[in-house]
Each structure stands twice: as structure tokens, then as C-alpha cells.
Motif scaffolding. Structure first.
Motif, PDB file in Angstrom:
ATOM      1  N   GLN A 127       0.892  -1.102  -0.031  1.00 43.28           N
ATOM      2  CA  GLN A 127       0.063  -0.095  -0.017  1.00 43.28           C
ATOM      3  C   GLN A 127       1.055   1.150  -0.132  1.00 43.28           C
ATOM      4  N   THR A 128       0.697   2.146  -0.892  1.00 43.62           N
ATOM      5  CA  THR A 128       1.311   3.370  -0.644  1.00 43.62           C
ATOM      6  C   THR A 128       1.092   4.118   0.426  1.00 43.62           C
ATOM      7  N   LYS A 129       2.048   4.341   1.259  1.00 44.25           N
ATOM      8  CA  LYS A 129       1.978   5.174   2.528  1.00 44.25           C
ATOM      9  C   LYS A 129       2.787   6.379   2.515  1.00 44.25           C
ATOM     10  N   GLY A 130       3.555   6.508   1.495  1.00 41.67           N
ATOM     11  CA  GLY A 130       4.286   7.801   1.445  1.00 41.67           C
ATOM     12  C   GLY A 130       4.680   8.106  -0.023  1.00 41.67           C
ATOM     13  N   VAL A 131       4.541   9.302  -0.410  1.00 41.37           N
ATOM     14  CA  VAL A 131       4.859   9.670  -2.026  1.00 41.37           C
ATOM     15  C   VAL A 131       5.836  10.591  -1.993  1.00 41.37           C
ATOM     16  N   ILE A 132       6.703  10.590  -2.830  1.00 40.93           N
ATOM     17  CA  ILE A 132       7.953  11.438  -2.908  1.00 40.93           C
ATOM     18  C   ILE A 132       7.831  12.240  -4.094  1.00 40.93           C
ATOM     19  N   PHE A 133       7.839  13.664  -4.174  1.00 44.57           N
ATOM     20  CA  PHE A 133       8.034  14.300  -5.322  1.00 44.57           C
ATOM     21  C   PHE A 133       9.123  14.958  -5.674  1.00 44.57           C
ATOM     22  N   ASP A 134       9.658  14.842  -7.049  1.00 42.73           N
ATOM     23  CA  ASP A 134      10.861  15.862  -7.337  1.00 42.73           C
ATOM     24  C   ASP A 134      10.173  17.234  -7.607  1.00 42.73           C
ATOM     25  N   ILE A 135      10.828  18.214  -7.787  1.00 40.34           N
ATOM     26  CA  ILE A 135       9.953  19.626  -8.109  1.00 40.34           C
ATOM     27  C   ILE A 135       9.943  19.898  -9.589  1.00 40.34           C
TER      28      ILE A 135
ATOM     29  N   ASP B  18       2.669  23.804   2.524  1.00 43.31           N
ATOM     30  CA  ASP B  18       2.575  23.107   3.683  1.00 43.31           C
ATOM     31  C   ASP B  18       2.130  21.700   3.522  1.00 43.31           C
ATOM     32  N   TYR B  19       1.882  20.971   2.412  1.00 41.69           N
ATOM     33  CA  TYR B  19       1.275  19.598   2.175  1.00 41.69           C
ATOM     34  C   TYR B  19       2.463  18.625   2.478  1.00 41.69           C
ATOM     35  N   PHE B  20       3.938  19.291   2.660  1.00 43.90           N
ATOM     36  CA  PHE B  20       4.891  18.103   2.852  1.00 43.90           C
ATOM     37  C   PHE B  20       5.364  17.702   4.117  1.00 43.90           C
ATOM     38  N   ASP B  21       5.274  16.848   4.550  1.00 47.08           N
ATOM     39  CA  ASP B  21       5.889  16.299   5.810  1.00 47.08           C
ATOM     40  C   ASP B  21       7.673  16.610   5.927  1.00 47.08           C
ATOM     41  N   ILE B  22       8.026  16.294   4.941  1.00 46.55           N
ATOM     42  CA  ILE B  22       9.586  16.628   4.795  1.00 46.55           C
ATOM     43  C   ILE B  22       9.862  17.031   3.347  1.00 46.55           C
TER      44      ILE B  22
ATOM     45  N   ASP C  98      21.799   8.436  -5.350  1.00 42.09           N
ATOM     46  CA  ASP C  98      22.087   7.363  -4.380  1.00 42.09           C
ATOM     47  C   ASP C  98      21.121   7.288  -3.469  1.00 42.09           C
ATOM     48  N   ARG C  99      21.140   6.071  -2.796  1.00 47.38           N
ATOM     49  CA  ARG C  99      19.889   5.595  -1.935  1.00 47.38           C
ATOM     50  C   ARG C  99      19.829   6.315  -0.815  1.00 47.38           C
ATOM     51  N   GLN C 100      20.953   6.983  -0.291  1.00 51.59           N
ATOM     52  CA  GLN C 100      20.998   7.468   0.998  1.00 51.59           C
ATOM     53  C   GLN C 100      19.919   8.614   1.270  1.00 51.59           C
ATOM     54  N   ILE C 101      19.379   9.404   0.237  1.00 51.97           N
ATOM     55  CA  ILE C 101      18.470  10.563   0.447  1.00 51.97           C
ATOM     56  C   ILE C 101      17.155   9.890   0.517  1.00 51.97           C
ATOM     57  N   PHE C 102      16.791   8.705   0.208  1.00 53.38           N
ATOM     58  CA  PHE C 102      15.680   8.074   0.190  1.00 53.38           C
ATOM     59  C   PHE C 102      15.478   7.249   1.298  1.00 53.38           C
ATOM     60  N   ASP C 103      16.454   6.863   1.645  1.00 56.69           N
ATOM     61  CA  ASP C 103      16.551   6.054   3.381  1.00 56.69           C
ATOM     62  C   ASP C 103      16.436   7.219   4.223  1.00 56.69           C
ATOM     63  N   TYR C 104      16.959   8.266   3.964  1.00 56.66           N
ATOM     64  CA  TYR C 104      16.631   9.483   4.950  1.00 56.66           C
ATOM     65  C   TYR C 104      15.142  10.020   5.110  1.00 56.66           C
ATOM     66  N   ILE C 105      14.724  10.019   4.039  1.00 56.77           N
ATOM     67  CA  ILE C 105      13.210  10.394   3.874  1.00 56.77           C
ATOM     68  C   ILE C 105      12.594   9.369   4.478  1.00 56.77           C
TER      69      ILE C 105
ATOM     70  N   LEU D  98       9.864   9.851   7.590  1.00 62.88           N
ATOM     71  CA  LEU D  98       8.386   9.569   7.373  1.00 62.88           C
ATOM     72  C   LEU D  98       8.083   8.587   8.390  1.00 62.88           C
ATOM     73  N   GLN D  99       8.923   7.801   8.578  1.00 61.20           N
ATOM     74  CA  GLN D  99       8.457   6.411   9.454  1.00 61.20           C
ATOM     75  C   GLN D  99       7.465   5.301   8.353  1.00 61.20           C
ATOM     76  N   VAL D 100       8.204   5.454   7.156  1.00 63.04           N
ATOM     77  CA  VAL D 100       7.331   4.358   6.248  1.00 63.04           C
ATOM     78  C   VAL D 100       8.285   3.664   5.508  1.00 63.04           C
ATOM     79  N   PRO D 101       8.212   2.175   5.639  1.00 57.77           N
ATOM     80  CA  PRO D 101       8.959   1.275   4.921  1.00 57.77           C
ATOM     81  C   PRO D 101       9.300   1.719   3.350  1.00 57.77           C
ATOM     82  N   ASN D 102      10.362   1.332   3.064  1.00 57.42           N
ATOM     83  CA  ASN D 102      10.794   1.778   1.441  1.00 57.42           C
ATOM     84  C   ASN D 102       9.846   1.431   0.335  1.00 57.42           C
ATOM     85  N   LYS D 103       9.427  -0.026   0.774  1.00 60.19           N
ATOM     86  CA  LYS D 103       8.569  -0.485  -0.452  1.00 60.19           C
ATOM     87  C   LYS D 103       7.054   0.214  -0.556  1.00 60.19           C
ATOM     88  N   ASN D 104       6.719   0.929   0.561  1.00 58.40           N
ATOM     89  CA  ASN D 104       5.468   1.460   0.642  1.00 58.40           C
ATOM     90  C   ASN D 104       5.754   2.963   0.199  1.00 58.40           C
TER      91      ASN D 104
END
Ligand SMILES: Cc1ncc(COP(=O)(O)OP(=O)(O)O)c(N)n1
Ligand SMILES: Cc1ncsc1CCOP(=O)(O)O
Ligand SMILES: [Mg+2]
Length: 431
Positions: free
Chosen positions: A211-219, A337-341, A354-361, A365-371
Motif C-alpha cells: 500500500q502506498t503510505k508515502g509519496v515523494i515528489f521531485d519539483i 504546507d502539504y509536505f511532511d519533509i 544514491d539511495r541515502q537520501i531516500f533512506d533518509y526520507i 516519514l517512518q514509512v518502509p521503503n517498499k510503501n
């Protein structure tokens, strides 16, 4: 843990190939369909044949940056410098294999029970292959493992868990309770004529269980239609520095990061400035441009943000813009204001490749990477998200020529956020 995406693991069997395929075309098409890892498993080959096949398959995997694992044969794995080996309970013992292979190589172990899986983890395995989940003609001597046992294994292990045995479009949905890291598949890929689309369907069916629990956007180019602004920034940059890029170079520039552009320009025009000074100039010019221009959201972006917020989905930004830049555009468009981080690769001194920035996010967000799913217009900046095991949706952008060696990493492609696919398939509402 090594940086491997276990989501879609194609295990070969030349004897099962559909007649329109060779081993090479089948592996290549599986990769183009989104397969993330290959195991060469050729049980009926002589050593020489196995070695020769391994050399050919390694060249294909290297071309697409896909890890290659060799089944059973440590000697072949080492001979061709494969990424690792997969060993069963009756193969070479793990401790000996590790001594021979070294710490840098991946060693996967077949397990059918929690006890076996814990022993494998304790012994230093990099992942476990659990099964057979369903009886299969591909391996008739395998014991069966239940979904319940698979779930226990996933819940008790820290290393990645993949399921194997009878995995196909019909059986994948039943794996959902286990929330495993990936599926290993032989016949449901190798027996298909259209390997690309079969692999893509299998992968998307598997990814749907997260299930999608978090969405990350580029600008730039993704959430915002700001690419025309960057045309002006480039023009102003050329005027300020009294330099001129060729049409061909301008095409390439849109696929470069800031640092690469700076290095390229300083060298080409023999500019008397540092990379940092070049970046400061771009920053100044872009801030001016952002302040003075009308900025449009990509079609459907606001509606999607509202929808996700209402559903309780966490929202994040991963951008190469620094705070000074992103604050202007996100504030001007009324979406900050929509964004948690908001994670800036420049400010955090991390690369989006590199994966580091996505692991950091994910951690924040406290969301597993696969979600998590990442929306980005530039595939070259998306490799980090895939290494971190995120779903990836590419949003078309006319500046990007859509022809990258990383195209195989794309899970979904859309033109804008009005595409129904987002609501029906990419962010699956029902769980
Ligand atoms: C990913 C993965 N999991 C399990 C196996 C089975 O390995 P093994 O039990 O050694 O059987 P063979 O494949 O050697 O017949 C696997 N190959 N891959
Ligand atoms: C190698 C292996 N190990 C357990 S089952 C199996 C075969 C999986 O093949 P298929 O995906 O065709 O069922
Ligand atoms: Mg084996």
C-alpha cells in the motif's frame, strides 16, 4: 546490507524458454520489463556451457546495472566475477562459501522453514529464498512452504526474503500477508513469448501489495512546469558568462546535475571560477527567475496532493534545489504546507542517484521503503530511489529525451497527474 533491489528476481532455465527466445534475449527482455535481479540456473549445462552462458549473461546484466547471481556454482561465479551465488541446503556450506567468495559477494540461501532461515541469517547469508511456495514442474523435489511460515520468516529476519516456487500472476496476491522483499520466478517469465510485458505485469502485481503510505515528489519538471524557467536561467547564464552552448549541448544539459554542468562548463569555456562559484551563480539567476515568473503546477498536481493528504499518505519532496530555491516555488504555488519533509540533495550533501537520501526520507516519514513511491521526470536522478527499493513513476517532461540506460528501472510512466492510472493502479486505494 548490500544495495540490492530484490523485487523481481528472474531465475533462468534455458530448457523452458519460449521458442522465440534465446537465453540472452529472455534475460534482456526480463530486464527491460523491470526485473531487478538475475540468477543463472542452468541445471543441465556442462561446466563449459555454464561458463560460456554466464559470460554472455554477465555482459547483459552489466549493461543494465542488474546484479547477476549464479546458481550452485561458486567456481563459475568467481570465474566471471558475478555479484554472487545462490546455494541450497544440499549445496556448499555457507561458511565455506563465504570464505571462498569474500564479504563483498552476495550469498543467497534456500530455506523452507523459519529455523533454516534463522540459521542462514546467523551464518551471514545476504538473503533467503523461501519455498517452494507452490508445487512446480520446474523443481519437483522441493518441499512446500506455507504463507504462514513465509510470514514468520519475514517477521523474524533482518535480511531480505524472496519467495520462490509456482509464483505467477495468480499466486502473487496470496503472498501479501508476508510483505516480503521480492519474488523469484522461473517459468512464469521464461515460458512467455512477450517477456517484457509478462515481467512488467508480474512486477506491478507484486508491487500492488505494498500500500502506498508515502509519496515523494521531485519539483522541477515533475510537480511544477518550471522547465521554461530553466530555459531563461540558461540564457541568463550564457549572457552573464559570455559563453554559448551548442543546441546539442543544451539537449544534454537537461540530463546533467548542477555539479556536472559546472564541471563541463568550466572545462569547456576555461572559466576562471570554481564549481561552487558556478553553482552560486546558477542559484542567484534561478532565484531571480523563480521570483519574477509565473509558476504553474503540473496538471492534476494539486488535486493529487489533496487526495493523498486526505487519505493520510505521508508526503515528501526530494529535490536538487536548495532551501532558498524550493521555498520560493513551493510557497508561490501554495503547496509548501502539504509536505511532511523536504529533502534537498544539495543542502544534505547527498545525491539523488544514491539511495541515502531516500533512506533518509523513509526514516523521517517512518514509512518502509517498499510503501513509498517516487515521482520524478528525470530517470537519471531516479537510480537512488530504485536502489532503495521504492516504486518509481516517471512523469514525462519534454526536455528529457527518454532514452537512458536506466529506462529499465521505470515501474510506471505518466504524462501528468490527471492520468487515471495514478488512482487506479499506481496508488492503489483498496487494501
Ligand atoms: C532465489 C532462490 N531460492 C531458492 C532456490 C533453490 O535453490 P536450491 O534449493 O539449491 O535448488 P536449485 O535451484 O539448485 O535446484 C533458488 N535457486 N533460488
Ligand atoms: C528453483 C526453485 N526452488 C524452489 S522452487 C524452484 C523453482 C521455481 O520455478 P517456477 O517459478 O517455475 O515455479
Ligand atoms: Mg542448488
Amino acid at each position: 546490507m548490500k544495495n540490492i533491489d530484490y523485487t523481481m528476481y528472474y531465475v533462468t532455465d534455458e530448457d523452458l524458454l519460449s521458442s522465440n527466445h534465446t537465453l540472452e534475449t529472455s534475460v534482456q527482455d526480463a530486464i527491460l520489463g523491470g526485473c531487478t535481479m538475475i540468477q543463472l540456473r542452468e541445471k543441465h549445462s556442462s561446466t563449459l556451457d555454464f561458463y560460456n552462458k554466464a559470460i554472455k549473461i554477465k555482459a547483459i546484466c552489466d549493461k543494465y546495472n542488474i546484479p547477476l547471481i549464479i546458481n550452485d556454482r561458486i567456481d563459475v561465479a568467481l570465474a566471471i566475477n558475478a555479484d554472487g551465488v545462490h546455494l541450497g541446503q544440499d549445496d556448499m556450506p555457507l561458511d565455506i562459501a563465504r570464505k571462498i567468495m569474500g564479504d563483498g559477494k552476495i550469498i543467497g540461501i534456500s530455506t523452507a522453514t523459519l529455523d533454516e532461515a534463522l540459521i542462514a541469517q546467523q551464518g551471514g547469508a545476504d538473503y533467503v529464498g523461501v519455498g517452494a511456495m507452490y508445487s512446480t514442474n520446474t523443481k519437483t523435489d522441493a518441499n512446500l512452504t506455507t504463507i504462514n511460515e513465509l510470514t514468520k520468516i519475514k517477521n523474524n529476519l533482518k535480511i531480505p526474503v524472496v519467495a520462490i516456487g509456482g509464483i505467477n500472476l495468480d499466486t502473487i496476491p496470496a503472498l501479501k500477508p508476508a510483505q516480503i522483499d521480492g519474488v523469484a520466478i522461473v517459468s512464469a517469465i521464461s515460458m512467455q513469448e512477450d517477456t517484457v510485458s509478462a515481467t512488467r505485469k508480474l512486477k506491478n502485481t507484486f508491487l500492488k501489495q505494498y500500500q502506498t503510505k508515502g509519496v515523494i515528489f521531485d519539483i522541477d519538471g515533475t510537480l511544477l512546469e518550471t522547465m521554461n524557467i530553466w530555459d531563461n536561467v540558461l540564457l541568463n547564464l550564457m549572457n552573464t558568462l559570455n559563453i554559448s552552448y551548442t543546441e546539442d549541448e543544451i539537449q544534454k544539459i537537461w540530463n546533467m546535475g548542477f555539479a556536472e554542468l559546472a564541471q563541463f562548463s568550466i572545462k569547456k569555456f576555461k572559466l576562471d571560477m570554481s564549481v561552487k562559484e558556478f553553482w552560486q551563480l546558477i542559484k542567484k539567476l534561478s532565484v531571480e527567475e523563480y521570483k519574477n515568473s509565473k509558476i504553474h503546477l503540473k496538471k492534476g498536481a494539486k488535486k493529487l496532493l489533496e487526495y493523498l493528504k486526505e487519505k493520510g499518505v505521508k508526503l515528501a519532496i526530494a529535490t536538487a534545489l536548495c532551501k532558498e530555491q524550493y521555498e520560493i516555488v513551493l510557497t508561490k504555488t501554495g503547496i509548501i504546507d502539504y509536505f511532511d519533509i523536504i529533502a534537498s540533495s544539495v543542502d544534505l550533501k547527498m545525491e539523488k542517484s544514491d539511495r541515502q537520501i531516500f533512506d533518509y526520507i523513509a526514516k523521517n516519514l517512518q514509512v518502509p521503503n517498499k510503501n513509498l513511491i517516487f515521482f520524478e521526470d528525470d530517470i537519471n536522478s531516479s537510480t537512488g530511489a530504485k536502489l532503495a527499493g521504492l516504486k518509481l513513476c516517471i512523469v514525462s517532461n519534454k526536455k528529457y529525451n527518454g532514452n537512458s540506460k536506466f529506462d529499465a528501472l521505470i515501474d510506471y510512466k505518466i504524462d501528468d497527474f490527471e492520468n487515471k492510472l495514478i488512482y487506479d493502479e499506481i496508488i492503489v486505494e483498496k487494501n
